[in-house]
Structures are given as C-alpha cells and as structure tokens.
Design an enzyme around this catalytic site. Sequence first.
Site, PDB file in Angstrom:
ATOM      1  CB  VAL A 103      -2.717   5.718   6.604  1.00 37.79           C
ATOM      2  CG1 VAL A 103      -3.561   5.437   7.855  1.00 37.79           C
ATOM      3  CG2 VAL A 103      -2.934   4.640   5.568  1.00 37.79           C
ATOM      4  CG  ASP A 104      -3.689   8.999   1.125  1.00 39.81           C
ATOM      5  OD1 ASP A 104      -4.719   8.417   0.743  1.00 39.81           O
ATOM      6  OD2 ASP A 104      -3.661  10.234   1.331  1.00 39.81           O
ATOM      7  N   GLY A 125     -16.110  10.753   0.560  1.00 38.77           N
ATOM      8  CA  GLY A 125     -15.543   9.425   0.336  1.00 38.77           C
ATOM      9  C   GLY A 125     -15.342   8.581   1.566  1.00 38.77           C
ATOM     10  CB  THR A 126     -15.881   8.413   4.913  1.00 36.07           C
ATOM     11  OG1 THR A 126     -15.769   7.431   5.955  1.00 36.07           O
ATOM     12  CG2 THR A 126     -16.889   9.478   5.307  1.00 36.07           C
ATOM     13  CG  HIS A 156      -7.860   6.170  11.441  1.00 31.53           C
ATOM     14  ND1 HIS A 156      -8.915   5.904  10.597  1.00 31.53           N
ATOM     15  CD2 HIS A 156      -8.412   6.362  12.662  1.00 31.53           C
ATOM     16  CE1 HIS A 156     -10.036   5.906  11.293  1.00 31.53           C
ATOM     17  NE2 HIS A 156      -9.762   6.193  12.540  1.00 31.53           N
ATOM     18  CB  CYS A 184      10.832  -0.234  22.850  1.00 29.39           C
ATOM     19  SG  CYS A 184      11.711   0.273  21.354  1.00 29.39           S
ATOM     20  CB  CYS A 237       9.972  -0.641  18.142  1.00 26.26           C
ATOM     21  SG  CYS A 237      10.110  -2.180  19.070  1.00 26.26           S
ATOM     22  NE  ARG A 249      -3.459   0.126   2.753  1.00 26.78           N
ATOM     23  CZ  ARG A 249      -3.968   0.381   3.983  1.00 26.78           C
ATOM     24  NH1 ARG A 249      -3.917  -0.534   4.932  1.00 26.78           N
ATOM     25  NH2 ARG A 249      -4.501   1.560   4.240  1.00 26.78           N
ATOM     26  CB  CYS A 261      13.915  -3.544  22.335  1.00 27.59           C
ATOM     27  SG  CYS A 261      12.437  -3.520  21.289  1.00 27.59           S
TER      28      CYS A 261
HETATM   29  C1  BV8 Z   1     -11.125   2.755  18.992  1.00 30.15           C
HETATM   30  C2  BV8 Z   1      -5.986   2.890   9.533  1.00 30.15           C
HETATM   31  C3  BV8 Z   1     -11.034   2.708  21.351  1.00 30.15           C
HETATM   32  C4  BV8 Z   1      -5.326   1.562   9.249  1.00 30.15           C
HETATM   33  C5  BV8 Z   1      -8.319   2.366  10.062  1.00 30.15           C
HETATM   34  C6  BV8 Z   1     -18.380   2.100  18.342  1.00 30.15           C
HETATM   35  C7  BV8 Z   1     -19.332   1.391  17.614  1.00 30.15           C
HETATM   36  C8  BV8 Z   1     -18.950   0.288  16.850  1.00 30.15           C
HETATM   37  C9  BV8 Z   1     -17.603  -0.130  16.806  1.00 30.15           C
HETATM   38  C10 BV8 Z   1     -16.680   0.574  17.534  1.00 30.15           C
HETATM   39  C11 BV8 Z   1     -17.048   1.672  18.280  1.00 30.15           C
HETATM   40  N1  BV8 Z   1     -15.919   2.175  18.878  1.00 30.15           N
HETATM   41  C12 BV8 Z   1     -14.876   1.426  18.546  1.00 30.15           C
HETATM   42  C13 BV8 Z   1     -15.281   0.422  17.712  1.00 30.15           C
HETATM   43  C14 BV8 Z   1     -14.418  -0.574  17.122  1.00 30.15           C
HETATM   44  C15 BV8 Z   1     -13.802  -0.112  15.821  1.00 30.15           C
HETATM   45  C16 BV8 Z   1     -14.859   0.067  14.757  1.00 30.15           C
HETATM   46  O1  BV8 Z   1     -15.355   1.163  14.550  1.00 30.15           O
HETATM   47  N2  BV8 Z   1     -15.173  -1.028  14.069  1.00 30.15           N
HETATM   48  C17 BV8 Z   1     -16.085  -0.964  12.944  1.00 30.15           C
HETATM   49  C18 BV8 Z   1     -15.658  -2.014  11.914  1.00 30.15           C
HETATM   50  C19 BV8 Z   1     -17.496  -1.173  13.430  1.00 30.15           C
HETATM   51  N3  BV8 Z   1     -13.065   1.129  15.999  1.00 30.15           N
HETATM   52  C20 BV8 Z   1     -11.790   1.069  16.468  1.00 30.15           C
HETATM   53  O2  BV8 Z   1     -11.261   0.043  16.811  1.00 30.15           O
HETATM   54  C21 BV8 Z   1     -11.056   2.393  16.592  1.00 30.15           C
HETATM   55  N4  BV8 Z   1     -10.422   2.479  17.895  1.00 30.15           N
HETATM   56  O3  BV8 Z   1     -12.307   2.916  18.978  1.00 30.15           O
HETATM   57  O4  BV8 Z   1     -10.343   2.835  20.140  1.00 30.15           O
HETATM   58  C22 BV8 Z   1     -10.902   1.253  21.673  1.00 30.15           C
HETATM   59  C23 BV8 Z   1      -9.696   0.833  22.219  1.00 30.15           C
HETATM   60  C24 BV8 Z   1      -9.571  -0.509  22.578  1.00 30.15           C
HETATM   61  C25 BV8 Z   1     -10.645  -1.413  22.367  1.00 30.15           C
HETATM   62  C26 BV8 Z   1     -11.835  -0.964  21.772  1.00 30.15           C
HETATM   63  C27 BV8 Z   1     -11.974   0.359  21.404  1.00 30.15           C
HETATM   64  C28 BV8 Z   1      -9.908   2.494  15.597  1.00 30.15           C
HETATM   65  C29 BV8 Z   1     -10.412   2.401  14.190  1.00 30.15           C
HETATM   66  C30 BV8 Z   1      -9.269   2.768  13.207  1.00 30.15           C
HETATM   67  C31 BV8 Z   1      -8.937   1.586  12.314  1.00 30.15           C
HETATM   68  N5  BV8 Z   1      -7.981   2.010  11.287  1.00 30.15           N
HETATM   69  N6  BV8 Z   1      -7.419   2.827   9.178  1.00 30.15           N
HETATM   70  C32 BV8 Z   1      -5.201   1.313   7.776  1.00 30.15           C
HETATM   71  O5  BV8 Z   1      -5.400   2.234   6.964  1.00 30.15           O
HETATM   72  O6  BV8 Z   1      -4.865   0.144   7.428  1.00 30.15           O
HETATM   73  S1  BV8 Z   1      -9.938   2.289   9.626  1.00 30.15           S
HETATM   74  C33 BV8 Z   1     -10.142   2.463   7.939  1.00 30.15           C
HETATM   75  O7  BV8 Z   1     -11.426   2.013   7.598  1.00 30.15           O
HETATM   76  C34 BV8 Z   1     -10.158   3.884   7.447  1.00 30.15           C
HETATM   77  O8  BV8 Z   1      -9.187   4.658   8.057  1.00 30.15           O
HETATM   78  C35 BV8 Z   1     -11.556   4.372   7.713  1.00 30.15           C
HETATM   79  O9  BV8 Z   1     -11.658   4.946   8.992  1.00 30.15           O
HETATM   80  C36 BV8 Z   1     -12.342   3.092   7.757  1.00 30.15           C
HETATM   81  C37 BV8 Z   1     -13.436   3.010   6.715  1.00 30.15           C
HETATM   82  O10 BV8 Z   1     -12.874   3.332   5.527  1.00 30.15           O
HETATM   83  P1  BV8 Z   1     -13.422   4.590   4.659  1.00 30.15           P
HETATM   84  O11 BV8 Z   1     -12.353   5.603   4.698  1.00 30.15           O
HETATM   85  O12 BV8 Z   1     -14.785   5.021   5.028  1.00 30.15           O
HETATM   86  O13 BV8 Z   1     -13.431   3.890   3.288  1.00 30.15           O
HETATM   87  P2  BV8 Z   1     -14.396   2.738   2.822  1.00 30.15           P
HETATM   88  O14 BV8 Z   1     -13.607   1.897   1.916  1.00 30.15           O
HETATM   89  O15 BV8 Z   1     -15.125   2.112   3.971  1.00 30.15           O
HETATM   90  O16 BV8 Z   1     -15.490   3.539   2.000  1.00 30.15           O
HETATM   91  C38 BV8 Z   1     -15.047   4.287   0.876  1.00 30.15           C
HETATM   92  C39 BV8 Z   1     -16.190   5.193   0.511  1.00 30.15           C
HETATM   93  O17 BV8 Z   1     -15.768   6.024  -0.577  1.00 30.15           O
HETATM   94  C40 BV8 Z   1     -17.415   4.437   0.030  1.00 30.15           C
HETATM   95  O18 BV8 Z   1     -18.571   4.997   0.625  1.00 30.15           O
HETATM   96  C41 BV8 Z   1     -17.428   4.682  -1.482  1.00 30.15           C
HETATM   97  O19 BV8 Z   1     -18.750   4.768  -2.006  1.00 30.15           O
HETATM   98  C42 BV8 Z   1     -16.759   6.015  -1.573  1.00 30.15           C
HETATM   99  N7  BV8 Z   1     -16.051   6.285  -2.823  1.00 30.15           N
HETATM  100  C43 BV8 Z   1     -15.482   5.392  -3.685  1.00 30.15           C
HETATM  101  N8  BV8 Z   1     -14.904   6.069  -4.707  1.00 30.15           N
HETATM  102  C44 BV8 Z   1     -15.107   7.397  -4.473  1.00 30.15           C
HETATM  103  C45 BV8 Z   1     -15.838   7.534  -3.281  1.00 30.15           C
HETATM  104  N9  BV8 Z   1     -16.202   8.726  -2.776  1.00 30.15           N
HETATM  105  C46 BV8 Z   1     -15.844   9.831  -3.477  1.00 30.15           C
HETATM  106  N10 BV8 Z   1     -15.147   9.784  -4.635  1.00 30.15           N
HETATM  107  C47 BV8 Z   1     -14.764   8.591  -5.151  1.00 30.15           C
HETATM  108  N11 BV8 Z   1     -14.073   8.542  -6.311  1.00 30.15           N
HETATM  109 ZN    ZN Z   2      12.095  -1.566  20.207  1.00 28.91          ZN
END
Ligand code: BV8
Ligand code: ZN
Length: 259
Positions: free
Chosen positions: A109-110, A201-202, A125, A136, A133, A77, A164
């Site tokens: 993350v881009d 786009g989310t 994010h 650590c 690491c 990626r 480490c």
């Molecule tokens: C946390 C980085 C506390 C990594 C990502 C409350 C309710 C339910 C669940 C939870 C909640 N609170 C916490 C959770 C759990 C979880 C969560 O939400 N799970 C989901 C699956 C239900 N959240 C977490 O774990 C978060 N942390 O809450 O901490 C905690 C601590 C300990 C224990 C528990 C909780 C952390 C979440 C962060 C994860 N990291 N990214 C990486 O990049 O690899 S998430 C990643 O997916 C993205 O960053 C983004 O946030 C997410 C969704 O992606 P989108 O950006 O929306 O993209 P997607 O592909 O889904 O959709 C694209 C859209 O674009 C579509 O609608 C499409 O139609 C549209 N599109 C397409 N082409 C175009 C377009 N739009 C415009 N123009 C175009 N050309």
């Molecule tokens: Zn280390």
Amino acid sequence: MDTFDLHPDLVPAFHAILRKARRIVVFTGAGASAESGIPTFRDAQVGLWHRFRPQDLATPEGFLRDPALVYGWYEWRRAKVAAAEPNAGHRAIAAWAQTRDVTVITQNVDDLHERAGSSRVIHLHGSIFAARCFDCGAAYKLPPPSVDAAGTGEAMDPPRCAACNGLIRPGVVWFNENLPQREWAKAEELCRTADLLLCIGTSGLVYPAAGLPQVAAQAGAPIAQINPEATDLDALADFNIRGTAGKIMPRLVAAAMQG
Ligand code: BV8
Ligand code: ZN
C-alpha cells in the site's frame, strides 16, 4: 554469467528467459519495501502494536472495535513510508520498464514503486495515501503525516466525514474485504498473458493475490522468485533465488539487458 546461486543446470535457461522475455509481470509483497525500512507483515510488530497481529488490525471489525488504535497504526505506517526512499530493487524494476514491457502488480500500500519511476503499477490492496469515509465512502484528503516516523506511533482518533460525520478509514483493502474489481481483473489478465512472472518479497499466504502465480503458471509462464527465505511459492517457482530485492534485482536487470 551471473549464476544467482541457482543450480548450475538452471542458469543458462534462466538467462535465456530473461533475455527473451517481452511481457514481464513483477508481483511484489512487503519484502520489496523492507530495504527501504518499511516493516513487513511478518516482522514482529513494535511499540503499541506489538500485542496485535496485522490480521486483527487490518479488518473492518478491528477498526470498529478500536478506531483510534487502527487509525494510529496506519498513520504511523504512512509516516514511515513518507520518510522512506525507494530502494535499489524498486529502482531496478523501474529501469527495466524503460526498455521492456514490465507491469508491477503489488500487494503493498506504499508508493515506493511509483517514486522509483514505475508508471504501470497495479495496487491490489489499495493505498495508504488514500482515505475515505467508512460509512458513505466519500473521499477524504489526508494532511501530511504528523506522526514521528522514527517513533513507534500511538493511538489516534480518526477524523470525521464532513458529509455524514462517519469515521474516516484508510483506503486499503482489509481482510474479508473484496479487492478492487478493475485492478483484480487486469492483474489476472496480465498473469494469463505474461511470458515471465517475477515474485519478489511475498510470503504468498494471502488470497486471492497469492493465487496469481498459479494463474501465470497455468498459462505456461516461467515463474521466478526472489526471497531470502523459503515461501509457499517455492514449489511453484521454476527459479528460486535466495536473496534480497535490493541486491538481486539490479543483477537480474543487468542480465536481462544483455539480450
Ligand atoms: C478477499 C492491505 C473476498 C492492508 C492486506 C482463500 C484461502 C484462504 C483464505 C482466504 C481465501 N480467500 C480469502 C481469504 C481470506 C483472506 C486471506 O487470504 N487470509 C489469509 C491470512 C489466509 N483474504 C482476504 O480477506 C482478501 N479478501 O478474499 O475478499 C472475501 C470477501 C468477504 C469475505 C471473505 C472473502 C483481502 C486480503 C487483503 C488484506 N490486506 N494488505 C494493509 O496493508 O494493512 S494483506 C497484506 O498481507 C499484504 O498486502 C499482503 O497481501 C499480505 C502478506 O504480506 P506480504 O506482502 O507477503 O508480506 P509478508 O510480511 O507476509 O512477507 C514478506 C516476505 O518478504 C517474506 O517472505 C520475507 O522472507 C520476504 N522478505 C523480507 N525482506 C526481504 C524479503 N524479500 C525480498 N527482499 C527483502 N529485503
Ligand atoms: Zn461520510
């Protein structure tokens, strides 16, 4: 007057808001980078990754279960981002910020917003260009990507920490990891004081980021959304524009500048 294919009753109000808005927050997801060739989370995974869901790869457990698989996914990626160019959507947002108070809050993350010229970008994010690491937390300087961006990637053993010997991990926020506190607090504060929130786009599925539009709505800000498909944010948005970031954003900024 550009109707943005909105219902005719909404068009004058939308143009008035665009012209008047002074504290603008642009909230972006993977769709904002799609026209730069970066797959979104909803796009089917390709190659080695096609058997895995992002939710399973983008977790500490997934990384510890198979460090080479997850590290290889991020290296692939990272190579794709490095080989990509910002699209017209990124550039329009950066141009808008030349004359208005525009802050980008991104889940991506881009670095495409920054490379398009946006200087106020909050990464909820983390960044695929950061690494540290796993044990650590020592920062690790990543070499230029070595993976062929046009290929479909392969598993890659993560480097080891010089301090480490722990595994080096991407500097992104995985599922079940906390968001960076400072960035989160700033994002919430901006959404409480915005006079326009534009969601681009989310899918609005991942929390707590997906809760930010609700914060802005509760504070009375109008919410607009740009997405070719319906999302969980449709019900909250005052203006749902069906289209892509690259096509709609230049038109939206042109309309805003008429003010
Ligand atoms: C946390 C980085 C506390 C990594 C990502 C409350 C309710 C339910 C669940 C939870 C909640 N609170 C916490 C959770 C759990 C979880 C969560 O939400 N799970 C989901 C699956 C239900 N959240 C977490 O774990 C978060 N942390 O809450 O901490 C905690 C601590 C300990 C224990 C528990 C909780 C952390 C979440 C962060 C994860 N990291 N990214 C990486 O990049 O690899 S998430 C990643 O997916 C993205 O960053 C983004 O946030 C997410 C969704 O992606 P989108 O950006 O929306 O993209 P997607 O592909 O889904 O959709 C694209 C859209 O674009 C579509 O609608 C499409 O139609 C549209 N599109 C397409 N082409 C175009 C377009 N739009 C415009 N123009 C175009 N050309
Ligand atoms: Zn280390």
